[in-house]
Motif scaffolding. Sequence first.
Motif, PDB file in Angstrom:
ATOM      1  N   VAL A 153       0.831  -1.201   0.000  1.00 44.05           N
ATOM      2  CA  VAL A 153       0.000   0.000   0.000  1.00 44.05           C
ATOM      3  C   VAL A 153       0.868   1.253   0.000  1.00 44.05           C
ATOM      4  N   MET A 154       1.948   1.229   0.770  1.00 44.85           N
ATOM      5  CA  MET A 154       2.841   2.386   0.818  1.00 44.85           C
ATOM      6  C   MET A 154       3.508   2.604  -0.539  1.00 44.85           C
ATOM      7  N   LYS A 155       3.870   1.514  -1.197  1.00 43.78           N
ATOM      8  CA  LYS A 155       4.479   1.636  -2.522  1.00 43.78           C
ATOM      9  C   LYS A 155       3.472   2.181  -3.525  1.00 43.78           C
TER      10      LYS A 155
ATOM     11  N   ALA B 265       3.480   5.820  -3.027  1.00 40.90           N
ATOM     12  CA  ALA B 265       4.715   6.413  -3.540  1.00 40.90           C
ATOM     13  C   ALA B 265       4.690   6.554  -5.056  1.00 40.90           C
ATOM     14  N   ILE B 266       4.166   5.556  -5.743  1.00 41.83           N
ATOM     15  CA  ILE B 266       4.108   5.599  -7.197  1.00 41.83           C
ATOM     16  C   ILE B 266       3.058   6.603  -7.673  1.00 41.83           C
ATOM     17  N   ALA B 267       1.919   6.645  -6.979  1.00 45.07           N
ATOM     18  CA  ALA B 267       0.831   7.535  -7.383  1.00 45.07           C
ATOM     19  C   ALA B 267       1.214   9.009  -7.269  1.00 45.07           C
ATOM     20  N   ILE B 268       2.117   9.343  -6.353  1.00 42.60           N
ATOM     21  CA  ILE B 268       2.473  10.742  -6.111  1.00 42.60           C
ATOM     22  C   ILE B 268       3.583  11.227  -7.047  1.00 42.60           C
TER      23      ILE B 268
ATOM     24  N   LEU C 142      -0.799   7.473   2.781  1.00 44.80           N
ATOM     25  CA  LEU C 142      -0.329   8.814   3.127  1.00 44.80           C
ATOM     26  C   LEU C 142       1.164   8.820   3.420  1.00 44.80           C
ATOM     27  N   LEU C 143       1.629   7.825   4.168  1.00 46.85           N
ATOM     28  CA  LEU C 143       3.050   7.739   4.511  1.00 46.85           C
ATOM     29  C   LEU C 143       3.906   7.422   3.285  1.00 46.85           C
ATOM     30  N   GLY C 144       3.435   6.523   2.440  1.00 47.52           N
ATOM     31  CA  GLY C 144       4.198   6.179   1.243  1.00 47.52           C
ATOM     32  C   GLY C 144       4.381   7.369   0.327  1.00 47.52           C
TER      33      GLY C 144
END
Length: 261
Positions: free
Chosen positions: A35-37, A40-43, A160-162
């Motif tokens: 989920v964090m990854k 990270a990719i979406a942002i 959110l953290l990713g």
Amino acid sequence: MIINTLFFILKRCKHISFCPFSVYSASRQQSISSVMKHGAIAILPLALGAAIYGFAFGLLAAQVGFPWWSVGLMSATVHAGSSQIVAVEQFASTQAVLGAALAGAALNLRYIGIVASLSDVLEGLSLRTKLLAIHMTGDENWALTMAERSKSPDIGARFLLGSGIVMISTWTTSTTAGAVVGAVLPNLERFGLGFAFTAAFIAMSRGLWRGQSQVFPWAVAAAATIAVVALGLPKAYAIVAGAICGLVVLFVFRRAKEVLV
């Protein structure tokens, strides 16, 4: 490569007792990382824009005398582009630390509402993890998280953290790189680069516009800001005065609307 490296480190965190993610069981580590990854990719598209903006900030911060290491340190610890820009400009022009701090704080008043809106997202996390998530929250990853959450309620703190890890890493790296380059370049103001921040604030204002109901509060805020500047007071105080006056008017309007309804 950078994202994979970051998440390799996060996976290893489960072996470290002080890591905030150690509160999760080992069986959930793979899900958390996934989920964090995703976050990270979406942002990444937004991170690219922040990198350009951050590089320009680093250039001008170096031009007004800030060493590269202080720019990087400020980006990592403050992590608020608009307030950093205003604080640097105010400090460079007046050397007033209090004025620079007040101006930066006034621009960050919106984070009160942002953090409040994350109460459901951060529910159930340890205090340490909540503070980490709040520090990594910026306009971009907050907006993306809330947009994705409206589509899928499962999107939450991990996303959110990713996305926050990528944004704070990008912002710190780009501003530091800009400061390193800016320290060896001639005066860039003559090329009009300083207007980049004015343009950025105009774009930000357009993004915050919510319709005709905000015309009067915005007009009052602008009038208060102009009045303070006209009186010869520091521009930092003008920003604070404008923000406070605009918020007061908005609050009065909302309370009046509630009473009438």
